[in-house]
Design an enzyme around this catalytic site. Structure first.
Site, mmCIF file in Angstrom:
data_model
loop_
_atom_site.group_PDB
_atom_site.id
_atom_site.type_symbol
_atom_site.label_atom_id
_atom_site.label_comp_id
_atom_site.label_asym_id
_atom_site.label_seq_id
_atom_site.Cartn_x
_atom_site.Cartn_y
_atom_site.Cartn_z
ATOM 1 N N SER A 153 0.928 -1.203 0.112
ATOM 2 C CA SER A 153 0.251 0.027 -0.058
ATOM 3 C C SER A 153 0.782 1.335 0.060
ATOM 4 C CB SER A 153 -0.792 0.100 0.852
ATOM 5 O OG SER A 153 -1.525 -1.222 1.069
ATOM 6 N N HIS A 208 1.075 4.368 4.710
ATOM 7 C CA HIS A 208 0.468 4.919 3.485
ATOM 8 C C HIS A 208 0.760 6.590 3.434
ATOM 9 C CE1 HIS A 208 -3.553 2.220 3.639
ATOM 10 N NE2 HIS A 208 -2.366 1.400 3.460
#
Length: 266
Positions: A153, A208
């Site tokens: 991610s 992230h």
């Protein structure tokens, strides 16, 4: 009776005059340009995370959720082990996934964002953007989140950042389309970050955010700048890269390695 003027004759005459006046570009072949190159780096990355996931499932005896001890052996981000010197976990964690849903969404996101970003940046620059963004996401998670973590991610958020930088730097050349793309990418990033902060404990949002910021910085160094050559019709887009781009990438990677040594893990 006179024959009405034929518009096709006027068009043909115009084309003949244009060919006599401008001729053919000596630097371009007479045949149509080849199709865009195949995004083989994106495809290779998808295959890589898929193969690693299958390996983790085989070793775990479960196709839907690999066992954590197996992920730990294969290179999950575990702060205590990284602090003990296993720095390679910051990168290997990017190729591991916690369950089938996790790899499905990351694989889908990579298949959507990867080809476009690779086409703009080129193969080598795209790979650098992906890997260093993943590394940046792991470092942010190492510094701010004590929980073990796996997943691509952070690298995918880096692609969002790199793609946004490309459209932002070339927003004047690309006009309204480029500006719309910038707004859309900003909205996607914000929505996904908000979802991550709302699901703390399940989603490693620091990874992230670290990947996104790393992608923005690497994008500034490596993103091509577009100009328009108006001497020809239709106008041609000219793609230029910064001469110092790779030097900045090496410097950023070295700074990241130093940060790992200096930062106290969460």
């Amino acid at each position: 009776m006179t024959r009405p003027p034929d518009e096709s004759d006027d068009i043909e005459a115009f084309l003949r005059r244009a060919e006599r006046e401008f001729g053919l570009r000596p630097d371009l072949p007479e045949k149509p340009p080849p199709p865009p190159p195949r995004p083989f780096v994106t495809q290779s990355l998808i295959w890589a995370i898929g193969i690693v996931y299958v390996l983790s499932c085989v070793l775990s005896g479960s196709f839907f959720q690999p066992a954590f001890p197996v992920l730990a052996v294969l290179g999950a981000k575990i702060n205590e082990r990284i602090a003990d010197g296993e720095l390679w976990r910051l990168l290997t964690a990017v190729f591991l996934h916690a369950n089938l849903i996790h790899i499905f969404f990351n694989g889908y996101a990579l298949s959507v964002l990867g080809p476009e970003t690779e086409r703009f940046y080129g193969h080598g620059r795209f790979l650098a953007l992906y890997l260093i963004s993943g590394l940046g996401g792991s470092i942010a998670s190492y510094a701010l989140s004590p929980a073990p973590a796996v997943g691509a991610s952070g690298a995918i958020f880096g692609l969002i950042g790199g793609l946004g930088v490309f459209y932002y730097l070339n927003r004047r050349v690309l006009g309204e389309f480029g500006q719309d793309q910038v707004r859309g990418i900003v909205a996607i990033a914000l929505i996904n970050l908000l979802i991550g902060f709302a699901a703390q404990g399940v989603i490693d949002n620091w990874g992230h955010l670290g990947g996104l910021l790393s992608g923005i910085v690497i994008g500034i160094a490596l993103a091509p700048r577009l100009t328009i050559d108006l001497r020809f019709f239709p106008p041609l887009f000219i793609r230029r890269f910064s001469m110092q781009g790779w030097l900045w990438v090496v410097a950023i990677a070295l700074v990241m390695i130093v940060l790992v040594r200096l930062v106290t893990p969460a």
